[in-house]
Design an enzyme around this catalytic site. Structure first.
Site, PDB file in Angstrom:
ATOM      1  N   ARG A  86     -34.963 -40.390  69.151  1.00  0.00           N
ATOM      2  CA  ARG A  86     -34.452 -39.049  69.488  1.00  0.00           C
ATOM      3  C   ARG A  86     -35.096 -37.998  68.603  1.00  0.00           C
ATOM      4  O   ARG A  86     -35.162 -38.133  67.393  1.00  0.00           O
ATOM      5  CB  ARG A  86     -32.922 -39.015  69.287  1.00  0.00           C
ATOM      6  CG  ARG A  86     -32.289 -37.626  69.376  1.00  0.00           C
ATOM      7  CD  ARG A  86     -32.252 -37.106  70.807  1.00  0.00           C
ATOM      8  NE  ARG A  86     -31.874 -35.710  70.884  1.00  0.00           N
ATOM      9  CZ  ARG A  86     -30.649 -35.262  71.122  1.00  0.00           C
ATOM     10  NH1 ARG A  86     -29.665 -36.093  71.300  1.00  0.00           N
ATOM     11  NH2 ARG A  86     -30.422 -33.974  71.200  1.00  0.00           N
ATOM     12  N   ARG A  95     -34.584 -35.683  76.330  1.00  0.00           N
ATOM     13  CA  ARG A  95     -34.305 -36.596  75.216  1.00  0.00           C
ATOM     14  C   ARG A  95     -34.286 -38.045  75.650  1.00  0.00           C
ATOM     15  O   ARG A  95     -33.939 -38.354  76.780  1.00  0.00           O
ATOM     16  CB  ARG A  95     -32.980 -36.224  74.565  1.00  0.00           C
ATOM     17  CG  ARG A  95     -31.833 -36.212  75.565  1.00  0.00           C
ATOM     18  CD  ARG A  95     -30.703 -35.346  75.128  1.00  0.00           C
ATOM     19  NE  ARG A  95     -31.131 -33.962  75.075  1.00  0.00           N
ATOM     20  CZ  ARG A  95     -30.327 -32.930  75.044  1.00  0.00           C
ATOM     21  NH1 ARG A  95     -29.048 -33.097  75.035  1.00  0.00           N
ATOM     22  NH2 ARG A  95     -30.776 -31.719  75.009  1.00  0.00           N
ATOM     23  N   ASP A  98     -28.965 -39.181  74.065  1.00  0.00           N
ATOM     24  CA  ASP A  98     -28.019 -38.202  73.538  1.00  0.00           C
ATOM     25  C   ASP A  98     -26.651 -38.863  73.532  1.00  0.00           C
ATOM     26  O   ASP A  98     -26.196 -39.348  74.569  1.00  0.00           O
ATOM     27  CB  ASP A  98     -28.013 -36.960  74.440  1.00  0.00           C
ATOM     28  CG  ASP A  98     -27.196 -35.813  73.872  1.00  0.00           C
ATOM     29  OD1 ASP A  98     -27.029 -35.745  72.646  1.00  0.00           O
ATOM     30  OD2 ASP A  98     -26.738 -34.983  74.675  1.00  0.00           O
ATOM     31  N   ASP A 100     -22.730 -38.054  72.386  1.00  0.00           N
ATOM     32  CA  ASP A 100     -21.812 -36.990  71.978  1.00  0.00           C
ATOM     33  C   ASP A 100     -20.400 -37.517  71.844  1.00  0.00           C
ATOM     34  O   ASP A 100     -19.922 -38.247  72.727  1.00  0.00           O
ATOM     35  CB  ASP A 100     -21.785 -35.861  73.022  1.00  0.00           C
ATOM     36  CG  ASP A 100     -23.076 -35.078  73.079  1.00  0.00           C
ATOM     37  OD1 ASP A 100     -23.645 -34.783  72.011  1.00  0.00           O
ATOM     38  OD2 ASP A 100     -23.518 -34.747  74.194  1.00  0.00           O
TER      39      ASP A 100
END
Length: 161
Positions: A86, A95, A98, A100
């Site tokens: 990343r 990307r 990712d 989150d």
């Protein structure tokens, strides 16, 4: 004494390289995190980039039970992202991976490194659809039940793989 486990939801996505394999590997790495148990993971979904360009994204959501603090969980997620190459050249750049923290129990966190609930989660099909697949009654702290927000994202194409 160990903390009581917290239920956390992790958004997973990528659109560079073999995104499907990367998302599947990320789910396996989440399951292997210390002090953490993978409870559920959604199906994989294909979505077009939002506020960005590049290939379609492969997305999923995972539900974890963890005794890691929110900041320790974020650090572990960033390590997994780095293991997948990343890079963050600019906001919303394509990307490889990712990860989150979408929700961390009922916590509301807003500091320089982490905002929970994730600020735009109620506006993104790639978050809401897989999230509601694994927990149809999930509540977003400060906003309420997640399900009614689906009505506002019908213009965002999403397809289950």
């Amino acid at each position: 004494m160990q903390n009581a486990p917290t239920i956390a939801y992790i958004g997973i996505g990528g659109n560079l390289g073999d995104a499907r394999a990367t998302v599947e590997d990320a789910i396996a790495r989440l399951a292997a995190l210390p002090q953490t148990e993978l409870l559920r993971s959604s199906s994989l979904y294909r979505t077009a980039p939002i506020d960005s360009s590049g290939d379609d994204y492969i997305n999923a959501v995972a539900q974890l039970s963890t005794t890691l603090t929110a900041s320790a969980l974020l650090q572990a997620l960033q390590e997994i992202e780095l293991q997948h190459g990343r890079e963050r050249p600019y906001r919303n750049a394509p990307r490889t991976l990712d990860l989150d923290v979408l929700l961390y129990g009922q916590a509301r966190i807003d500091n320089e490194t982490l905002t929970v609930p994730h600020p735009r989660m109620a506006q993104r099909a790639f978050v809401l659809v897989p999230l509601l697949e694994i927990d149809a009654t999930v509540v977003i702290p400060g906003l309420g039940a997640a399900a009614p927000f689906l009505a506002g994202i019908t213009d965002q194409p999403i397809s289950k793989l």
